[in-house]
Motif scaffolding. Structure first.
Motif, mmCIF file in Angstrom:
data_model
loop_
_atom_site.group_PDB
_atom_site.id
_atom_site.type_symbol
_atom_site.label_atom_id
_atom_site.label_comp_id
_atom_site.label_asym_id
_atom_site.label_seq_id
_atom_site.Cartn_x
_atom_site.Cartn_y
_atom_site.Cartn_z
ATOM 1 N N GLU A 1 49.443 29.634 27.033
ATOM 2 C CA GLU A 1 47.953 30.505 27.013
ATOM 3 C C GLU A 1 48.100 29.748 28.087
ATOM 4 N N ILE A 2 48.276 28.258 28.702
ATOM 5 C CA ILE A 2 47.684 27.906 29.577
ATOM 6 C C ILE A 2 49.168 27.674 31.092
ATOM 7 N N ARG A 3 49.669 27.916 30.904
ATOM 8 C CA ARG A 3 50.429 28.277 30.956
ATOM 9 C C ARG A 3 50.409 30.040 31.519
ATOM 10 N N ARG A 4 50.313 30.584 31.189
ATOM 11 C CA ARG A 4 50.783 32.147 31.252
ATOM 12 C C ARG A 4 49.569 31.970 32.053
ATOM 13 N N HIS B 1 49.622 33.256 35.823
ATOM 14 C CA HIS B 1 48.891 34.865 36.766
ATOM 15 C C HIS B 1 47.711 33.948 38.117
ATOM 16 N N LYS B 2 47.153 33.094 37.946
ATOM 17 C CA LYS B 2 46.659 32.702 39.564
ATOM 18 C C LYS B 2 47.415 32.351 40.260
ATOM 19 N N VAL B 3 48.524 31.820 39.976
ATOM 20 C CA VAL B 3 49.220 31.737 41.281
ATOM 21 C C VAL B 3 49.847 32.818 42.195
ATOM 22 N N SER B 4 50.127 33.926 41.369
ATOM 23 C CA SER B 4 50.756 35.057 41.572
ATOM 24 C C SER B 4 50.000 35.742 42.515
ATOM 25 N N SER B 5 49.000 35.849 41.331
ATOM 26 C CA SER B 5 47.707 36.726 41.561
ATOM 27 C C SER B 5 47.285 35.982 43.669
ATOM 28 N N GLY B 6 47.296 34.703 43.509
ATOM 29 C CA GLY B 6 46.210 34.240 44.706
ATOM 30 C C GLY B 6 47.862 34.504 45.785
ATOM 31 N N LYS B 7 49.390 34.150 45.534
ATOM 32 C CA LYS B 7 50.031 34.971 46.585
ATOM 33 C C LYS B 7 49.736 35.949 47.217
ATOM 34 N N GLN B 8 49.418 36.817 46.613
ATOM 35 C CA GLN B 8 49.631 38.735 46.367
ATOM 36 C C GLN B 8 48.884 38.409 47.724
ATOM 37 N N SER B 9 47.066 38.513 47.632
ATOM 38 C CA SER B 9 46.202 37.792 48.028
ATOM 39 C C SER B 9 45.695 37.912 49.409
#
Length: 74
Positions: free
Chosen positions: A58-61, A65-73
């Protein structure tokens, strides 16, 4: 002078360890190993390991998710 205290104390501790080990192994011989306790302890440990694995996943997920959403914005 210190050996007059240390030697009897050491022999006393050695005697206690010998007595307790004889008592432990005699009870195992007479009553058999505590298989039910060992099985229960093993299941508790495996259950805790499973919960920890789920928590780590869950922590890795969340982290990915935070890393991938940060790259998109950005």
């Amino acid at each position: 002078m210190w050996y007059l205290i240390a030697v009897p104390a050491g022999l006393y501790i050695l005697f206690i360890l010998l007595e307790e080990s004889v008592y432990y192994f005699w009870n195992r011989y007479v009553y058999g190993p505590k298989e039910r306790k060992a099985r229960r302890l093993r299941s508790i440990i495996l259950g805790m390991a499973f919960i920890i694995q789920l928590h780590l996943l869950e922590i890795r997920r969340k982290h990915t998710h935070k890393v991938s959403s940060g790259k998109q914005s950005a």
